[in-house]
Design an enzyme around this catalytic site. Structure first.
Site, PDB file in Angstrom:
ATOM      1  N   HIS A  28      28.116  38.899 -44.437  1.00  0.00           N
ATOM      2  CA  HIS A  28      29.098  37.817 -44.346  1.00  0.00           C
ATOM      3  C   HIS A  28      28.644  36.573 -45.099  1.00  0.00           C
ATOM      4  O   HIS A  28      29.440  35.872 -45.709  1.00  0.00           O
ATOM      5  CB  HIS A  28      29.360  37.492 -42.877  1.00  0.00           C
ATOM      6  N   SER A  35      34.933  32.418 -44.899  1.00  0.00           N
ATOM      7  CA  SER A  35      35.350  33.077 -43.675  1.00  0.00           C
ATOM      8  C   SER A  35      36.739  32.593 -43.263  1.00  0.00           C
ATOM      9  O   SER A  35      37.713  32.822 -43.981  1.00  0.00           O
ATOM     10  CB  SER A  35      34.308  32.830 -42.575  1.00  0.00           C
ATOM     11  N   ASP A  81      29.822  43.466 -45.473  1.00  0.00           N
ATOM     12  CA  ASP A  81      30.133  42.418 -44.492  1.00  0.00           C
ATOM     13  C   ASP A  81      30.351  43.068 -43.126  1.00  0.00           C
ATOM     14  O   ASP A  81      31.226  43.906 -42.961  1.00  0.00           O
ATOM     15  CB  ASP A  81      31.394  41.670 -44.941  1.00  0.00           C
TER      16      ASP A  81
END
Length: 813
Positions: free
Chosen positions: A778, A671, A744
């Site tokens: 994610h 991330s 995502d």
């Protein structure tokens, strides 16, 4: 390689970029792969069970967990509507797997018994009744969510044959204070078939703005896109609220079906706080910002009071709050009193006002609200103290990242708040801990009070690492006394105060080589009794060497990381090094320098953990501090310089200790850590390769802010460009592995971020590999995805880092 900082900005025309994207990729194997079997064995080993303690402190409930779901589970049908991901077959959240089984342990006798459940049951949402005698939970089948009831004394469970639950918008049930009834949402009877998708549209999709208040929005996924989407959302999110009698196994429906986003019984059990989502829906924000109606109902489902009809919340400033009443909740220590908050600054965190919020109370019959407290900064919450009208009120100063907590009394004729804590949110060393809570006779979770004192439990961050503690604070003079602190080569944290006599506390105890187990500690008698005896499910990692190390950045900021070495490491070896990190922002360099973490925690990597590199002969600087220090409004002006300097310091420390080969170093992150990784490869030559998972690389695609950046693209275009690795793809000349979930839904990290950076690097003749994981978001959940991700990471660093030419020399701890 030179380690000099590089800051060129590579730009090209849209026409040229389109040409680059047309390049033909090399053919690669697209079947799922597995990492070395020693790693796969750990991944596939069953994890330790989760543990839940009943409110009376009599029982421990264990939920057996599966290692990872198969990709087939994630491939089940999914409706992506209004910010939710829904399984239309089950009428619940998509991908909600749950536990595999339940068992109960009587704490006093130590006797443990399994609870018989159907084969293949998927257990979720376990909740104890307030009296601790029973527990409710769900079992998800192929086509429904069932409501089940467990009995602690007999260690049995039964399905309540009263219909399927609707769990689309979250938890589908909650206990009433009487420990007999449940309030739950069910799939409506005779609701009919789902709306059919029109074969042809009736017209175009049109959006129009006619001026008015600014309406910046985050880059959300899964929004409604058409009238058909709106119809589907209304159809599947609509549920029937009902009161369930667990003694009789019956249900009584309340009012008519609606889209219930929240429902909460009053402490006296006679009234219900209900929030219903209503039309018109929006295609710009998620359902959490849709118009809604907040009401008080009686147990018959009749509206006693309409509290608010709130419009769509699509003009809330980023970092701000809605105008009008918000945060409705029951006062937990009164029979039926509401508490809510209203903004005094228009919800705008940038507005200059003397007070930002006002707190109100509203007692039955709910005719006239009473203003109670003004907060100088943004209201964060109330924690009610057991037995009276006192509460801890917390407010947050966004500009300074500062927290203040007050002791207030809503029953006092003249409220006189007393300041309890006044500190930086980022001050880990000064964290006083959180108040220990208990469940009262009404089933309300309140701060435990004993002899006019409260207990505080915290991580106990210090220069030597985390040392959890338990304190006792007198409410009279707010003085504290330390009752217990973790010591020795172990990590132990206070979970709960089971009894104030002693006191007796429940702790979770672990060491680097033994997993967390639960201990009953009598502080008065200085005795300890183990309640669980979990063993290491992956002994292959036993003996891994771990040390909390500190070092200094060039500008004097003190940094820390946990240095891991393989179990078979021999002094004098210089290993290839992996630096794994995640940048964080700080106002104060002294706070950025504080140490966090503990070298005494159990080492058991799971999922896509980078710690599996230990089994492949790497040293790891884990959680290597990457502080970005500065004013919250402008800290990112020096983001690149600061992360490069932090990376240099981390490598230098590992090399100085003699355990790492400075010419064989890889960097990785997930991330925002992936964003960091790409920036490091673009702006320095410290690393031989990088791994970036689920990242964002073009900040012009998140124009209203990202992470803690408060300026918009139009206010600081040079910062958005300078911090976008996509704009510097021509200088990413080390191999970069990018991994991304194909769906995502994290705001800001859309899959297109990785796709476009891959094309840009390829177009400039760089070396990159892009792995898109089907059905993943994610984070990556399916067993096949996890195993494949680890195989990719290991192969990438083995090729580009480990097999680089090593430097000589000896070293060791």
């Amino acid at each position: 390689m030179s380690r000099a900082l590089r800051l060129p900005i590579g730009m090209w025309s849209l026409v040229a970029f389109a040409t680059l994207c047309a390049a033909i990729d090399a053919q690669v194997d697209t079947t799922y792969r597995r990492p070395p079997e020693a790693i796969a064995k750990i991944i596939e080993a069953p994890p330790l069970p989760s543990v839940s303690l009943d409110p009376s402190g009599t029982w421990m409930l264990f939920t057996e967990r599966d290692s990872l779901p198969p990709i087939a589970d994630l491939a089940e049908p999914m409706w992506r509507l209004a910010g939710y991901r829904i399984n239309p077959r089950t009428r619940g959240r998509h991908g909600a797997r749950g536990g595999l089984g339940l068992s109960l342990k009587h704490i006093e006798s130590g006797k443990e018994r399994p609870i018989a459940l159907p084969k293949g049951a998927r257990v979720g949402s376990v909740s104890w009744s307030p009296d601790g005698r029973r527990f409710a939970f769900t079992i998800t089948t192929d086509d429904r969510i069932e409501l089940w009831l467990g009995d602690a004394k007999s260690a049995t469970a039964r399905r309540l044959e009263i219909g399927a639950l609707n769990g689309v918008l979250g938890s589908a049930f909650t206990w009433m204070p009487d420990s007999r009834h449940l309030l739950a949402t069910f799939v409506p009877k005779n609701r009919g078939a789902a709306p059919e998708q029109p074969l042809a549209p009736k017209g175009p999709v049109i959006r129009e703005t006619q001026g008015g208040p600014a309406a910046p929005v985050r880059t959300y996924q899964d929004l409604l896109k058409s009238p058909h989407d709106e119809a589907l959302f209304a159809w599947i999110a609509t549920s029937q609220l009902a009161l369930v009698d667990t003694n009789q196994g019956t249900r009584r429906d309340l009012a008519t079906p609606a889209i219930f986003s929240d429902f909460d019984p009053a402490p006296n059990g006679e009234l219900l706080l209900v929030t219903r989502i209503v039309r018109p829906f929006s295609q710009l924000v998620t359902a959490r910002s849709f118009p809604d109606v907040v009401e008080i109902w009686n147990r018959k489902g009749e509206v006693v009071k309409t509290l608010a009809k709130r419009p769509i919340r699509d003009t809330v400033p980023i970092g701000g709050v809605p105008t009008g009443p918000r945060n409705y909740s029951w006062r937990q220590t009164a029979p039926a009193t509401l508490v809510y908050v209203e903004a005094l600054d228009g919800g705008d965190p940038k507005a200059e006002v003397s007070h930002r919020d006002q707190v109100f109370t509203l007692e039955a019959p709910f005719d006239e609200a009473q203003p109670r407290f003004l907060t100088e900064h943004r209201f964060m919450g109330l924690s009610w103290l057991q037995g009276d009208g006192r509460s801890f009120l917390t407010e947050y100063d966004r500009d300074r990242r500062w927290i203040r907590t007050w002791l207030v009394d809503v029953d006092a004729e003249v409220p006189s708040p007393r300041l309890v804590w006044d500190r930086s949110q980022q001050d880990r060393y000064g964290d006083p801990g959180r108040p220990v809570t208990t469940t009262d006779a009404r089933g309300q979770r309140v701060v435990m009070v004993e002899d006019d004192a409260v207990y505080l439990t915290g991580r106990g961050a210090s220069a030597d690492g985390d040392r959890p503690f338990l304190d006792r604070m007198k409410l009279g003079d707010l003085s504290t006394a330390r009752l217990w602190r973790n010591a020795g080569e172990s990590y132990e944290t206070a979970i709960d105060v089971v009894s104030p006599v002693g006191p007796v506390i429940l702790t979770r105890f672990e060491t680097p080589n033994t997993p967390a187990n639960y201990i009953l500690v009598d502080l008065g008698k200085s005795t300890r009794r183990a309640l669980t005896s979990f063993t290491d499910p992956a002994p292959e990692l036993a003996g891994v060497k771990k040390e909390l190390v500190t070092y200094e950045r060039a500008d004097g900021v003190q940094l820390s990381a946990t240095l891991y070495l393989p179990a078979d490491y021999q002094a004098g070896q210089r290993l290839p090094l992996v630096v794994w990190a995640y940048p964080r922002e700080f106002n104060d360099p002294a706070l950025a320098s504080q140490v966090s973490g503990s070298q005494y925690r159990f080492t058991r990597p799971s999922g896509i953990s980078h710690l599996f590199f230990l089994m492949q002969g790497y040293a790891i600087m884990d959680g290597a501090a990457m502080p970005v220090v500065g004013d919250p409004e402008t800290a990112n002006d020096t983001f690149v310089e600061q992360i490069v300097s932090s990376a240099q310091a981390a490598i230098d420390k590992a090399v100085f200790l003699g355990v790492a080969d400075g010419s064989r170093v890889g960097v990785g992150g997930h991330s925002y850590g992936a964003f960091m990784t790409a920036n490091l490869l673009a702006h320095c030559d410290l690393f031989q390769a990088g791994v970036a998972r689920s990242g964002a690389y073009n900040r012009t695609l998140t124009p209203f802010g990202f992470q803690n950046e408060r300026r918009t693209l139009w206010e600081a275009p040079e910062i958005y460009f300078a911090l976008s690795p996509f704009m510097h793809a021509d200088t990413i000349d080390e191999p970069l592995l990018m991994i991304h979930g194909q769906i995502d839904n994290n705001s800001g990290t859309f899959p297109i971020q990785s796709e476009r950076l891959y094309h840009a690097i390829k177009g400039h003749g760089g070396q990159a590999r892009l792995v898109m994981l089907p059905f993943e978001s994610h984070g990556y959940r399916a067993k096949e995805s996890v195993l494949h991700t680890l195989a990719e990471m290991i192969d990438w660093f083995d090729t580009h880092v480990k097999n680089a030419k090593p430097e000589g020399g000896e070293g060791g701890f």
